[in-house]
Design a protein around this motif. Structure first.
Motif, short mmCIF file in Angstrom:
data_model
loop_
_atom_site.label_atom_id
_atom_site.label_comp_id
_atom_site.label_asym_id
_atom_site.label_seq_id
_atom_site.Cartn_x
_atom_site.Cartn_y
_atom_site.Cartn_z
N TRP A 77 0.83 -1.21 0.00
CA TRP A 77 0.00 0.00 0.00
C TRP A 77 0.87 1.25 0.00
O TRP A 77 0.62 2.20 -0.76
CB TRP A 77 -0.92 0.00 1.22
N GLN A 204 -8.04 -2.13 6.65
CA GLN A 204 -7.64 -1.97 5.26
C GLN A 204 -6.47 -2.88 4.91
O GLN A 204 -6.46 -3.56 3.87
CB GLN A 204 -7.27 -0.51 5.06
N TRP A 251 -16.90 0.10 8.15
CA TRP A 251 -15.69 0.24 7.35
C TRP A 251 -15.33 -1.00 6.53
O TRP A 251 -14.54 -0.90 5.59
CB TRP A 251 -14.51 0.57 8.26
N ALA A 255 -12.89 -1.33 3.15
CA ALA A 255 -11.62 -2.07 3.15
C ALA A 255 -11.57 -3.04 1.97
O ALA A 255 -10.52 -3.21 1.33
CB ALA A 255 -11.44 -2.81 4.47
N GLU A 258 -10.77 -1.14 -1.15
CA GLU A 258 -9.35 -0.81 -1.23
C GLU A 258 -8.54 -2.04 -1.64
O GLU A 258 -7.61 -1.93 -2.45
CB GLU A 258 -8.86 -0.30 0.13
#
Length: 268
Positions: A77, A204, A251, A255, A258
């Motif tokens: 990332w 994430q 969330w 995640a 992403e």
């Protein structure tokens, strides 16, 4: 003396900032990696030498395996988002320690410990990934250094107040009010904000590593069932279990989105 303390406070607040790559926000941090990492590494080694480290069991191997996957996902990332080399000074290490405490923690620079007491709550590899992602996130966001920096500011404020107030009775009143007010009104919310940030970043990263982020809320439901005597949220260093369950549920789809950017479309 009061003016000197206040000037120092302002200077440190302005000069010692660092950008959190995951949020884009400027954070308070007086301690460079070159200063804080060696101290953390030494303390970690000392801790391991004074406690029973579990080696070569299936659980111990799982801790290492999951940690390596999570750290690798974090590096992917960071590289993809303009932070190559961000982890160059990190020395990742993952150990399982024989202790019934339901906890895990991470020192600056990536030194992580899981206690055996948290393993039943994890309930398998994906649960370990939830906790691991959270702990790795603390290291990535420099939360340890930020807490030390905030503690320094708290101490400077106390010194400035004691120097400025000459009357002993008023000084005692100030110390009592300042201690309670700065802790409940500043330090505890600051700590809770770190925990919330680590929850979100960790979710994430675990998704990018291929672990199902939906499991995070389930883990905290198990944690809530195990610990029904938690203090009120405003008196705690951590958000309440209900707050975390709600946040993580909200969330998890983000995640997954992403993770899809990195080609991850199925999860453990």
């Amino acid at each position: 003396m009061k003016k000197v303390a206040l000037a120092l406070l302002v200077f440190l607040s302005v000069a010692a900032c660092k950008t959190n790559p995951f949020t884009g926000q400027r954070t308070l941090n007086f301690y460079p990696n070159s200063q804080i990492f060696p101290m953390a590494f030494a303390q970690y080694d000392q801790f391991l030498g004074e406690n029973k480290v579990v080696k070569e069991t299936d659980q111990a191997k799982m801790i290492v395996r999951v940690g390596q996957r999570i750290a690798s996902a974090a590096e992917r990332w960071l590289d993809a988002n303009g932070y190559p080399g961000y982890l160059k000074d990190y020395k990742w290490e993952y150990n399982l320690v024989d202790d019934p405490t339901v906890n895990a923690w991470c020192m600056p620079g990536g030194k992580i410990v899981f206690y055996t007491g948290i393993m039943p709550i994890c309930n398998g590899e994906t649960g370990v990934a939830v906790v691991m992602g959270h702990e790795v996130a603390h290291a990535l966001a420099d939360h340890g250094a930020q807490r030390m920096s905030a503690g320094m500011l708290q101490q400077i404020g106390a010194v400035a107040g004691n120097v400025a107030i000459q009357d002993p009775q008023k000084r005692n009143m100030f110390n009592q009010a300042y201690g309670l007010g700065s802790t409940v009104g500043v330090m505890l919310p600051f700590s809770r904000s770190h925990e919330t940030e680590a929850d979100r970043i960790g979710l994430q990263i675990m998704a990018i590593a291929g672990y199902n982020p939906d499991e995070a809320a389930e883990l905290w439901k198990r944690m809530k069932a195990q610990n029904s005597q938690a203090p009120p949220e405003f008196l705690s260093t951590h958000p309440s279990n209900d707050t975390r369950i709600s946040n993580l549920t909200q969330w998890a789809p983000l995640a997954k989105e992403e993770a899809r950017k990195f080609g991850v479309t199925s999860f453990k």
